[in-house]
Design an enzyme around this catalytic site. Sequence first.
Site, PDB file in Angstrom:
ATOM      1  N   GLY A  75       0.803  -1.211   0.000  1.00 50.32           N
ATOM      2  CA  GLY A  75       0.000   0.000   0.000  1.00 50.32           C
ATOM      3  C   GLY A  75       0.837   1.262   0.000  1.00 50.32           C
ATOM      4  N   GLY A  76       0.548   2.136   0.970  1.00 52.25           N
ATOM      5  CA  GLY A  76       1.272   3.395   1.065  1.00 52.25           C
ATOM      6  C   GLY A  76       2.757   3.216   1.293  1.00 52.25           C
ATOM      7  N   GLY A 305      17.156  10.153 -34.959  1.00 54.17           N
ATOM      8  CA  GLY A 305      16.756  10.885 -33.762  1.00 54.17           C
ATOM      9  C   GLY A 305      17.512  10.442 -32.532  1.00 54.17           C
ATOM     10  CB  ALA A 306      19.037   7.222 -31.506  1.00 51.77           C
TER      11      ALA A 306
END
Length: 604
Positions: A75-76, A305-306
């Site tokens: 959980g938390g 683009g790399a």
Amino acid sequence: MAGGSVGVAEAEVVVRALRESRDAGIPVVAFLESAGARLQEGAAALGGFGRIFTENVASSGHVPQISVITGISAGGGCYSPALTDFVVMTRKASMFLTGPRIVKQALGEDVTASALGGVRVQQRNGVCDFVADDDHVAIALTRELLGYLPQSASERPHRRPAEPPAGDPPDAWVPHRRRSFYDVRTVIGALVDGGRFLEVAPRWARNLVVGFARLEGHAIGVVANQAKHLGGVIDVDASQKGAKFVRTCDAFGVPLLVLVDTPGFMPGTRQESAGVIRHGAELLHAFAATSCARVTVILRKAFGGAFITMNSKDLGADAAFAWPAAEIGIMGPRAAIEIVHRRQLLDATAPEQEAAVLARRYAEAHLSADTAARLAVIDSVIEPAETRRRVATALLNGSWSADTRSRRFARGNGRGPETPRRKGCAVWFTGPPSSGKSTVAALVERELRARGERVEVLDGDAIRESLSKGLGFSKEDRDTNVRRIAFVADALSRNGVHVLAAAISPYRESRDEVRASMLDRFVEVYVKASLEARVRRDRRGLYAKALRGELPGFTSVSDPYEEPLAPELVLDTDRETPEESAERVLALLEQRSASDLAAVTTPS
């Protein structure tokens, strides 16, 4: 206690600890084994977790935060570690938002805690950065990690003595053929001090390697394409991994070395559906927004683009180099030929052979490292053997320059303007007994407090009385006392407190040892006075007893005080009043504070 669950009271303790650490500029290390929010306290416990998360976010980028998971956290107890900079898990630990019982009730699925959120699961999804065999190894690993990080974002990472790299030359294991694979960690080991590299998240996005090392004693971050996995292509996971690490290094001023060997971004419908454009832009944004020093070395290839995304020169890299055999371009030679010379290939009698010939010519004419250097796409072509020297020169000269600091503090790492925290310093009043050290220190203390400064006085006798139990001070072992007093002074001065230490040690070697450990935060003020003046001022009668032979070991009578060789200030209490001496000390402190602040805030 109660399964480590968190209620209102426990949350308040954690919140206060996080606030204190942020205000003092001290890293946070959390050891966690929690069942989550305490059920008996209902929504109040959830509110407590909310306050903890708020403090985690507030401290992000200001002080290092490390979570060590030693058991089951649910959980938390999972959200807070996920908000910290690094997560360390022991092999028996598990993390999950909903436990096996709830999974069984909700989905009818039988699953163990290990299969649901064990180390193997969290390693591969990027939640877990490091794995340790047990708690002791986790502690050692955390210490090693902290060694590469500063106390806070306004300080420099600690420097250690430089070491030569280990193993073979950097290119020993790098094949020239673009399609052949190798382990980029061998290149990293051949460049960094001692060949030591602390890899972060080694099981997540293995086509990108990130981690910490040292270069000429300085801590650096390393980002490298891993040709051993997927040929070093960049995909969604690699983009997320790289962006997170780059942002962390930027927040704490750790210089970046980027080793590039990538054919581009991963193509295909699966990657496009997963948002490779968005996540690739995230990595690009992380590099472009980075204000710490960063240097790129292209090892073999960098396409499309790399090439731009991996810290290209036009993206703001401080320096970009390439090895002689490196290829740089929009795409690989063969793919480029099939687009540019499509008609010629259609008319050719042997299109495969024609494509191969054209591809070789295209690579030689347009994609060579020499051509890239002539076009100023990179700064220069360097030999592999020269990589360490060239990178160290380019990277470390700008790692904490005034211009870099001004950009960091002006922008506040994207969180608004940030005021650099002033360093404290430790003023060591040294000199023989009864020379006036404590009197001058008291006057300086009074004036500093009147100005609103944070100040502590560590008088030798008072320290031994007040801290003997807590820190183990001994009335006999003076050298040990000096080291422990130095530890206290170091911790205080790191966090903006001016420390006035009087009556410390008669031995020059001990004081020089402290100076070496505290560096520019150590200020030695030597207070001298004639023997007649010291005898006259001695209220305890120690000099009288020593002169009568009753105290044979008394300092400056039978065992003369060792004067410092190069103190920052010398006070002569025979010729000036204590008030005049105190004014000179205050003037020195003002001068040092002004120079420190100017060095942090003024561009070069």
